[in-house]
Structure formats: C-alpha cells, structure tokens
Design an enzyme around this catalytic site. Structure first.
Site, mmCIF file in Angstrom:
data_model
loop_
_atom_site.group_PDB
_atom_site.id
_atom_site.type_symbol
_atom_site.label_atom_id
_atom_site.label_comp_id
_atom_site.label_asym_id
_atom_site.label_seq_id
_atom_site.Cartn_x
_atom_site.Cartn_y
_atom_site.Cartn_z
ATOM 1 N N GLU A 299 0.821 -1.291 -0.419
ATOM 2 C CA GLU A 299 -0.566 0.318 0.327
ATOM 3 C C GLU A 299 0.589 1.164 0.178
ATOM 4 O O GLU A 299 0.644 2.208 -0.716
ATOM 5 C CB GLU A 299 -0.776 -0.341 1.207
ATOM 6 C CG GLU A 299 -2.701 0.870 1.225
ATOM 7 C CD GLU A 299 -3.304 0.015 2.015
ATOM 8 O OE1 GLU A 299 -3.579 -0.463 1.019
ATOM 9 O OE2 GLU A 299 -3.406 0.430 3.218
ATOM 10 N N ARG A 302 1.225 2.818 -3.193
ATOM 11 C CA ARG A 302 -0.012 4.203 -4.047
ATOM 12 C C ARG A 302 0.373 5.458 -2.970
ATOM 13 O O ARG A 302 0.175 6.645 -3.074
ATOM 14 C CB ARG A 302 -1.229 3.767 -3.952
ATOM 15 C CG ARG A 302 -1.883 2.538 -5.238
ATOM 16 C CD ARG A 302 -3.093 1.491 -4.159
ATOM 17 N NE ARG A 302 -2.708 1.069 -3.681
ATOM 18 C CZ ARG A 302 -3.301 0.063 -2.653
ATOM 19 N NH1 ARG A 302 -4.625 1.844 -2.635
ATOM 20 N NH2 ARG A 302 -3.201 -0.500 -2.172
ATOM 21 N N ARG A 323 -9.407 -0.546 1.425
ATOM 22 C CA ARG A 323 -9.243 -1.992 0.217
ATOM 23 C C ARG A 323 -10.559 -2.383 -1.062
ATOM 24 O O ARG A 323 -10.185 -3.013 -1.180
ATOM 25 C CB ARG A 323 -8.527 -3.475 1.294
ATOM 26 C CG ARG A 323 -7.187 -2.401 1.616
ATOM 27 C CD ARG A 323 -6.632 -3.126 2.731
ATOM 28 N NE ARG A 323 -5.528 -3.109 2.614
ATOM 29 C CZ ARG A 323 -4.122 -4.256 3.320
ATOM 30 N NH1 ARG A 323 -4.879 -5.403 3.840
ATOM 31 N NH2 ARG A 323 -3.526 -2.494 3.390
ATOM 32 N N HIS A 426 -6.631 -11.126 4.087
ATOM 33 C CA HIS A 426 -6.402 -11.184 5.437
ATOM 34 C C HIS A 426 -7.625 -11.593 6.197
ATOM 35 O O HIS A 426 -8.600 -11.555 5.387
ATOM 36 C CB HIS A 426 -6.804 -10.239 6.080
ATOM 37 C CG HIS A 426 -6.304 -10.493 7.389
ATOM 38 N ND1 HIS A 426 -4.769 -9.681 8.227
ATOM 39 C CD2 HIS A 426 -6.610 -9.959 8.129
ATOM 40 C CE1 HIS A 426 -4.736 -10.401 9.328
ATOM 41 N NE2 HIS A 426 -5.775 -9.983 9.411
ATOM 42 N N ARG A 465 -10.491 -3.717 6.812
ATOM 43 C CA ARG A 465 -8.715 -3.552 8.042
ATOM 44 C C ARG A 465 -8.327 -2.966 6.431
ATOM 45 O O ARG A 465 -7.901 -2.968 6.004
ATOM 46 C CB ARG A 465 -7.806 -4.994 7.498
ATOM 47 C CG ARG A 465 -6.398 -5.155 8.650
ATOM 48 C CD ARG A 465 -5.743 -6.111 8.811
ATOM 49 N NE ARG A 465 -5.638 -6.869 7.537
ATOM 50 C CZ ARG A 465 -4.560 -6.052 6.748
ATOM 51 N NH1 ARG A 465 -3.345 -5.497 7.621
ATOM 52 N NH2 ARG A 465 -3.831 -6.753 5.696
#
Ligand code: ADP
Length: 490
Positions: A299, A302, A323, A426, A465
């Site tokens: 991440e 980005r 996400r 996850h 998450r």
C-alpha cells in the site's frame, strides 16, 4: 462438535494409542492431517510445558518473548512449516501506532482515540470497540517494546483509511515483515526459547472444559504436549481454498497472497474445543496483487504517489480509499484489473519495488509514452491522466475521485507499472477473544487454558482491515497474551 469426540488429556494418554488418536484427528478434517506412516506406527510420547505457543508469525513469537520476559520460561513454540514467520514475513506496509515517541520526534500529531475511531470507521463499525481501543491504546507501548528488542520502526508513512502518518516502518523504508520476523527470532534465540519446526498442532487436549495441552505431529511423530496454557497464533486461512469457499463461496478461484501454511487449522482446533468463531465470512481481498506471482504490491506504493489506471489509461477511483472499495472498483474495470503506475521517486522511496522488479513483474519505460506502449495503453490518455493527477497536487484542484492523501506529482523520466487485481489477503474474522486474549465460547465465557492472538482471532478489523493494522494487532495482542499467560500461571 459433540463432546464425546473431543480428546481429553486423561482419556488420550490413558486409553488411546497413537494410531487411534490420529484416526480420530483425521476425522476432524484438518488440512494436511493425514498421519504419516511413521506417526501411525510410533506410540504417542508426551512432554510437559507451562505454555505451548502455536505459530511462529509475529503474534506467536511476540507472545513467547513477552511470556519469557515475565518469568514463564518452560515454554515451546510450534511451527508446522519448515520456515518460520508465516504471513508476517510478507507484511509490507508497516505497523500502525499512535502517540508514539517516533511520531512525537517527527512532529506528527496523533491520538489513540483518533486511531481507534478511524479503525472502527474503516471496518464500517463492525469491529469490537473494546478490542480496538485496547489495541490503539497499547500501540505506542508495542513500538517501544519492539525498539527495545532492536526492531526500530521509525520511518512513518500513511496507509489508506488513516488520516495521519502512523504506519511505522523500518528506518530504510523496507517491508516491515522482513525486519520483524528475524528480529523477533533473534530475541527468541537469545532467550533460548525452543522452537519445534515442522511440528504440526493437530488437536487441543481437554480435561473437562479446560484445555490442558495439544496433540502434535512432530516431524512424523505423534506427541502430546501437556500444558497449563495453549496460545493459538496460527494465522489465517487464505491458503485453504476449501475453507475460504466454505465461508465465502464467491471467492472461489481468487489467487491468495498467503503462505501455504495459512490453512485455518487454529479455527478448527478452537471451534472443536468450544470456542466461538466470529465474522468468518469477513475475508479481506487486497486490491493490488500481481496475479501471476501472487505478489502483494504494498500500500505504501500508492501512499507514496502511485495511481491506478485501467486498460484505457484512465484513473477510476481514489487509490487511497479502503481496500474493499478499491478492490470493488477494480473489478468493474475492463478485464477486472488495473495498472499501478508510478515514477522514479516512488520506485526509489519503496525498497520493496526493487524486489518486485527482480521478480519480473514491473513494466518500465523511459517516458510516459514508452510505458504506455509497454503496457498496451493509449499514450495520450495516460499522459492526460498523469497531467490531471499532477494538477491535484500542484494547484490544489480537487480530485474528481476525491483523493486527498499521498498526492505526489509525477516527475518526468522513467515510468513504471505493475498489473494488479484483487487477491485473498487476510482473515478478519476468527476466534472470539477478550482483551486478555482468552478464547471465549458463544456465551462469552473464557475456555480455561486457551488463548489466541493475531490473525486467528476476530473482532479487531470488522469487515474491512486498514493497511498497517494487522501488524499492530499481532504485536499488541501477541505481547499482551504472553504477559497475561505469564501472570495467570505465576
Ligand atoms: P500472525 O500474523 O497472526 O502471527 P502468521 O501467518 O504470521 O500469523 O503466522 C502463523 C504461523 O502459524 C504460520 O507460520 C503457520 O505456518 C503456523 N501454523 C498454522 N497452523 C499451524 C499448526 N497447525 N501447527 C503449527 N503451526 C501452525
């Protein structure tokens, strides 16, 4: 699961040979449980410990270190794979934490309450507020604790869904997992805590309601490890397609970022012992997974300025959104994928990118036009997209997709792109716990002797998450469970 099928330590030791025990275990449906020939022929040995910790990811290793440092030294860590570290090895973003010394040193204002509020908001208010608040309140302490173990996470960045810089990374900006796991392993070795590799936990041993140990396959040998407490830190289920589709039939066929040992064993063992599993359908998909190699593009790429464009060369969403939303937007694009496009600044600021490059997944051009040609995207459209994105940052123009975070203008020169699509990432649900990491039954009562920490637990992340929160979860609750168990057994 009916009580008669649960193994009690007394019953197991007194009345059950290894063969019968393992036949029974096979009936529980754990992946990879078929007893080896050697295991089925040798009698079950037993060993005695104060605590057995299952899993060598961040949660398990931290639990062991914290327990040991509180005086609980007769402990052992189990790892079913030949390599340690689990999915923690792959953690790329960093560890979110608030009110830390490093933030203060760098003039970053933050509060535990803001961290908690944004975590709950990111999970659309489906997380457990008490667990979340506990995690955030103890996050700075965990950063200091790691620092004391020689694991310095003082390079701070943003992740999607957080309003301030609170994602703590190693000093050189490299992927956190590759600093965390060796650092924690060194601390384990320094203390002489035994780690049994290629030792697969099969089933919890019970005496009445209490967990009193765990039956294992230790390199093909059946053993009963008797213990006053068992800490499950077995991670998630992403590598077990059957279990993924049991809880989420719509995720059939998705690639996974998980290591092959992430087969959900802990859920089965805990449930069989009476623990409640919560929010098991909350399996997070990550928006930037390279599909051929299942490589997760961190991440931070980005966050450092990269954009996502579709095959027409157009941006389509706020790349820094959560996400779930970014993944959903990607799936709506032609072909269901996106190009993660970035310049040399982003390349240089993220150590992980050179690893992606070594893996052969980074496309490159000496200019926007060259990159466009390399990835088969219209050059004029891509140039317009980049110019419009640069305008957000240089003249303060509002972004049509609402991006406000990590807007760093591209500079001319080398351009890069990685083809990405969502992948299973996850398990956000899991074993129900309280802030003492006690595994709870459906009525909220602790199962004596059974504790859980890390990805195998549920309730922290809710249904989404935030990047950087898994490492916070495993560190705060891993450390906590070690301390709690040491105190309980003192
Ligand atoms: P966390 O992030 O919660 O620490 P990880 O995925 O990093 O979780 O680590 C979990 C570890 O537990 C992995 O190394 C995995 O191979 C190990 N593991 C999973 N199931 C078992 C089992 N039945 N017996 C022993 N180790 C296990």
């Amino acid at each position: 699961m009916e009580a008669s099928r649960l193994l009690s330590r007394r019953g197991f030791v007194a009345g059950m040979g290894a063969t019968a025990a393992l036949v029974a275990l096979g009936g529980f449906g754990l992946t990879g449980c078929t007893p080896s020939k050697a295991a089925s022929e040798s009698p079950a040995e037993s060993e005695d410990y104060d605590a057995v910790i299952v899993g060598t990811g961040g949660a398990g290793l931290s639990a062991a270190i914290a327990a040991y440092d509180r005086g609980l030294t007769n402990i052992v860590i189990l790892e079913k794979m030949a390599v340690n570290g689990g999915n923690t090895n792959y953690s790329s973003s960093g560890m979110n934490a608030s009110e830390t010394t490093f933030q203060k040193d760098q003039g970053i204002e933050d509060s535990n309450d803001a961290f908690a509020a944004e975590t709950l908001e990111g999970g659309h208010d489906t997380g457990d507020p008490e667990l979340v608040q506990f995690m955030c309140d103890n996050s700075a302490g965990a950063i200091d604790w790691l620092d004391g173990l020689g694991i310095k996470l003082d390079n701070i960045t943003m992740t999607g869904g957080m309003s301030t810089k609170r994602c703590h990374r190693p000093t050189d900006g490299s992927a956190v997992g590759l600093t965390l796991v060796p650092g924690l392993m060194a601390a384990v070795e320094e203390r002489g805590i035994p780690v049994k590799m290629s030792c697969e936990a099969k089933e919890l041993l019970k005496d009445g309601d209490a967990v009193v140990g765990i039956a294992v396959d230790d390199k093909g040998k059946a053993k009963n490890l008797n213990a006053r407490a068992v800490i499950l830190a077995t991670g998630g289920l992403g590598a077990n397609q059957d279990m993924v589709t049991k809880y989420r039939p719509d995720l059939a066929g998705y690639v996974t970022t998980n290591q092959p040992g992430a087969t959900g064993d802990g859920y089965v063992m805990a449930e069989n012992a009476g623990a409640e599993l919560i929010q098991m359908d909350q399996i997070q998909i990550h928006p930037t997974v390279e599909q051929e190699t299942s490589t997760l593009v961190a991440e931070g790429v980005r966050g450092g300025g990269a954009i996502l464009v579709n095959t027409e060369g157009n941006r389509f969403f706020d790349e820094m959104s959560t996400r779930d939303k970014v993944s959903a937007a990607e799936l709506e694009q032609p072909g269901g994928f996106a190009w993660c496009v970035f310049d040399q600044q982003v390349y240089d600021a993220n150590k992980a990118i050179s690893k992606y490059d070594d893996a052969g997944i980074v496309q490159q051009g000496a200019s926007v036009a060259e990159l466009a040609s390399a990835i088969g995207v219209d050059a004029a459209a891509l140039a317009d997209t980049i110019a419009a994105y640069n305008a957000i940052t240089t003249d303060g123009a509002a972004d049509e997709f609402g991006r406000t975070e990590g807007c760093i203008a591209f500079v001319d020169g080398n351009m890069y792109a990685i083809k990405v699509a969502p992948g299973i990432h996850h398990a956000m649900g899991g074993i129900r716990i309280n802030t003492k990491n006690e595994a709870l039954d459906a009525s909220g009562n602790p199962i004596p002797g059974l504790y859980a920490a890390g990805e195998v637990t549920g309730g922290i992340h809710g249904n989404n998450r935030i990047g950087g929160n898994a490492v916070c979860d495993i560190e705060v609750f891993g450390k906590n469970v070690g301390e709690v168990v040491a105190e309980a057994l003192a």
